[in-house]
Design a protein around this motif. Structure first.
Motif, PDB file in Angstrom:
ATOM      1  N   LEU A  31       0.861  -1.176   0.000  1.00 22.15           N
ATOM      2  CA  LEU A  31       0.000   0.000   0.000  1.00 22.15           C
ATOM      3  C   LEU A  31       0.895   1.222   0.000  1.00 22.15           C
ATOM      4  O   LEU A  31       1.640   1.458   0.955  1.00 22.15           O
ATOM      5  CB  LEU A  31      -0.913   0.013   1.226  1.00 22.15           C
ATOM      6  CG  LEU A  31      -1.882   1.199   1.325  1.00 22.15           C
ATOM      7  CD1 LEU A  31      -2.941   1.143   0.217  1.00 22.15           C
ATOM      8  CD2 LEU A  31      -2.545   1.249   2.700  1.00 22.15           C
ATOM      9  N   ARG A  32       0.856   1.981  -1.092  1.00 24.90           N
ATOM     10  CA  ARG A  32       1.709   3.166  -1.256  1.00 24.90           C
ATOM     11  C   ARG A  32       0.877   4.282  -1.880  1.00 24.90           C
ATOM     12  O   ARG A  32       0.236   4.072  -2.910  1.00 24.90           O
ATOM     13  CB  ARG A  32       2.923   2.843  -2.131  1.00 24.90           C
ATOM     14  CG  ARG A  32       3.818   4.019  -2.446  1.00 24.90           C
ATOM     15  CD  ARG A  32       5.016   3.615  -3.295  1.00 24.90           C
ATOM     16  NE  ARG A  32       6.023   2.874  -2.520  1.00 24.90           N
ATOM     17  CZ  ARG A  32       7.136   2.367  -3.046  1.00 24.90           C
ATOM     18  NH1 ARG A  32       7.373   2.490  -4.351  1.00 24.90           N
ATOM     19  NH2 ARG A  32       8.017   1.728  -2.288  1.00 24.90           N
ATOM     20  N   ASP A  33       0.855   5.420  -1.234  1.00 21.55           N
ATOM     21  CA  ASP A  33       0.113   6.587  -1.734  1.00 21.55           C
ATOM     22  C   ASP A  33      -1.355   6.258  -1.999  1.00 21.55           C
ATOM     23  O   ASP A  33      -1.943   6.697  -2.987  1.00 21.55           O
ATOM     24  CB  ASP A  33       0.767   7.127  -3.012  1.00 21.55           C
ATOM     25  CG  ASP A  33       2.193   7.615  -2.775  1.00 21.55           C
ATOM     26  OD1 ASP A  33       2.467   8.094  -1.660  1.00 21.55           O
ATOM     27  OD2 ASP A  33       3.017   7.499  -3.699  1.00 21.55           O
ATOM     28  N   GLY A  34      -1.938   5.467  -1.114  1.00 24.08           N
ATOM     29  CA  GLY A  34      -3.362   5.171  -1.213  1.00 24.08           C
ATOM     30  C   GLY A  34      -3.729   4.099  -2.211  1.00 24.08           C
ATOM     31  O   GLY A  34      -4.911   3.758  -2.345  1.00 24.08           O
ATOM     32  N   GLU A  35      -2.749   3.545  -2.916  1.00 23.77           N
ATOM     33  CA  GLU A  35      -3.012   2.487  -3.893  1.00 23.77           C
ATOM     34  C   GLU A  35      -2.397   1.179  -3.425  1.00 23.77           C
ATOM     35  O   GLU A  35      -1.258   1.157  -2.952  1.00 23.77           O
ATOM     36  CB  GLU A  35      -2.430   2.864  -5.261  1.00 23.77           C
ATOM     37  CG  GLU A  35      -3.041   4.100  -5.886  1.00 23.77           C
ATOM     38  CD  GLU A  35      -4.510   3.913  -6.246  1.00 23.77           C
ATOM     39  OE1 GLU A  35      -4.894   2.774  -6.573  1.00 23.77           O
ATOM     40  OE2 GLU A  35      -5.257   4.902  -6.176  1.00 23.77           O
ATOM     41  N   ASP A  78       5.095   3.472   3.502  1.00 25.49           N
ATOM     42  CA  ASP A  78       4.728   2.198   2.863  1.00 25.49           C
ATOM     43  C   ASP A  78       4.172   1.222   3.897  1.00 25.49           C
ATOM     44  O   ASP A  78       4.607   1.193   5.058  1.00 25.49           O
ATOM     45  CB  ASP A  78       5.945   1.560   2.190  1.00 25.49           C
ATOM     46  CG  ASP A  78       6.241   2.174   0.840  1.00 25.49           C
ATOM     47  OD1 ASP A  78       5.448   3.000   0.347  1.00 25.49           O
ATOM     48  OD2 ASP A  78       7.300   1.825   0.255  1.00 25.49           O
ATOM     49  N   ARG A  98      -7.042  -3.361   1.398  1.00 28.01           N
ATOM     50  CA  ARG A  98      -6.764  -1.922   1.506  1.00 28.01           C
ATOM     51  C   ARG A  98      -7.676  -1.268   2.538  1.00 28.01           C
ATOM     52  O   ARG A  98      -7.235  -0.437   3.342  1.00 28.01           O
ATOM     53  CB  ARG A  98      -6.936  -1.240   0.152  1.00 28.01           C
ATOM     54  CG  ARG A  98      -6.487   0.220   0.150  1.00 28.01           C
ATOM     55  CD  ARG A  98      -6.775   0.889  -1.184  1.00 28.01           C
ATOM     56  NE  ARG A  98      -8.192   1.188  -1.332  1.00 28.01           N
ATOM     57  CZ  ARG A  98      -8.732   1.771  -2.401  1.00 28.01           C
ATOM     58  NH1 ARG A  98      -7.959   2.101  -3.436  1.00 28.01           N
ATOM     59  NH2 ARG A  98     -10.014   2.005  -2.460  1.00 28.01           N
ATOM     60  N   HIS A  99      -8.943  -1.639   2.536  1.00 30.44           N
ATOM     61  CA  HIS A  99      -9.903  -1.070   3.483  1.00 30.44           C
ATOM     62  C   HIS A  99      -9.447  -1.286   4.924  1.00 30.44           C
ATOM     63  O   HIS A  99      -9.455  -0.351   5.735  1.00 30.44           O
ATOM     64  CB  HIS A  99     -11.282  -1.690   3.281  1.00 30.44           C
ATOM     65  CG  HIS A  99     -12.219  -1.454   4.425  1.00 30.44           C
ATOM     66  ND1 HIS A  99     -12.856  -0.248   4.632  1.00 30.44           N
ATOM     67  CD2 HIS A  99     -12.600  -2.270   5.458  1.00 30.44           C
ATOM     68  CE1 HIS A  99     -13.594  -0.325   5.738  1.00 30.44           C
ATOM     69  NE2 HIS A  99     -13.459  -1.538   6.253  1.00 30.44           N
ATOM     70  N   GLU A 148      -6.388   0.829   5.803  1.00 32.76           N
ATOM     71  CA  GLU A 148      -6.708   2.242   5.987  1.00 32.76           C
ATOM     72  C   GLU A 148      -7.515   2.481   7.259  1.00 32.76           C
ATOM     73  O   GLU A 148      -7.424   3.554   7.872  1.00 32.76           O
ATOM     74  CB  GLU A 148      -7.462   2.767   4.761  1.00 32.76           C
ATOM     75  CG  GLU A 148      -6.580   2.821   3.514  1.00 32.76           C
ATOM     76  CD  GLU A 148      -7.339   3.246   2.268  1.00 32.76           C
ATOM     77  OE1 GLU A 148      -8.586   3.161   2.280  1.00 32.76           O
ATOM     78  OE2 GLU A 148      -6.676   3.651   1.291  1.00 32.76           O
TER      79      GLU A 148
END
Length: 257
Positions: A136-140, A197, A216-217, A220
């Motif tokens: 997960l980097r920069d929201g992606e 990261d 990802r969810h 975050e």
């Protein structure tokens, strides 16, 4: 579900400092009687192994592989050369064990380690089989490793879509493993060491139950690695827990010294 703990390590890197935090957990799931996964999360190496084979074969294969890699961490340095030596020793352990008579015995291996022996430090991912490393980097979120599986080969050849792959009858058939009949050389990929990261290293027991978006969810929603591991594990079990599940979350902060 046992309590998960976040571990930390501060690594001086010249004019910068790396602050690492990580957590790991492994569960048998809801349908299996034995957990054939094994996990090693000990700086600078973070890996998951998913064993396969009749009776106790898979459990022995993954445990042997992780123990041989644990010895590399203890004696150092962690390098591609020493990893491959350890995997060769693990294969000998597997072949010599009386419980691993099944020809299909072996284990996946995937993970990441921090390489600090070069001028500029970097992460190195390693992979054999269909366990995965996500970043997960920069929201992606990106799947960094490429599965060694029949389904992935069909996708790469344009004969299967990712959607069709989800329920393909050969979904569990891998094309490479740490075992008696396979090469023990992983695929490697080098990555920059960047602030912010977050890595997820997991067996396919997680990705059978959670999409990339789901992973990802939970990252975050949970800043602490242990909380993220616990949330993903709980969701994977709630979604069916069809396989053994192993998860490592590794967070990276890089700041000026």
């Amino acid at each position: 579900m046992p309590e998960v703990t976040t571990h930390t390590r501060t690594v001086p890197l010249g004019e910068t400092v790396l602050e690492l935090s990580w957590a790991a957990s492994t569960e048998v799931g809801r349908r299996r009687e034995v957990n054939q996964d094994a996990v090693l999360a000990d700086y600078p190496l973070f890996v998951v192994a998913d064993g396969m084979g009749g009776h106790l074969g898979g459990e022995i294969a993954s445990a042997s592989t992780v123990e041989r890699l644990r010895a590399v961490v203890a004696t150092g340095p962690v390098s591609t050369k020493n990893i491959e030596k350890a995997l060769s020793r693990a294969v000998k352990d597997i072949v010599a064990h009386p419980e691993t008579t099944d020809e299909g015995t072996g284990t996946t291996l995937t993970g990441v380690y921090l390489e600090t022996q070069t001028d500029e430090p970097h992460w190195v991912t390693l992979n054999i089989g269909d366990s995965r490393v996500y970043l997960l980097r920069d929201g992606e979120i990106v799947q960094v490793t490429t599965d060694h599986s029949v389904v992935q080969e069909l996708i790469a050849a344009g004969r299967l879509s990712p959607e069709e792959a989800e329920n393909h009858p050969y979904g569990n058939v891998i094309t490479r493993a740490v075992g008696p009949s396979d090469s023990v050389k992983p695929d490697y990929l080098r990555l920059d060491v960047l602030d912010g990261d977050r890595f997820v290293i997991c067996s396919d027991g997680l990705t059978k139950e959670l999409t990339d978006f789901g992973i990802r969810h939970f990252l975050e929603a949970n800043a602490n690695p242990a909380a993220a591991v616990e949330a993903m594990m709980a969701a994977a079990l709630e979604n069916g827990g069809r396989d053994n599940i192993s998860i490592v979350v590794l967070d990276v902060i890089r700041r000026s010294a």
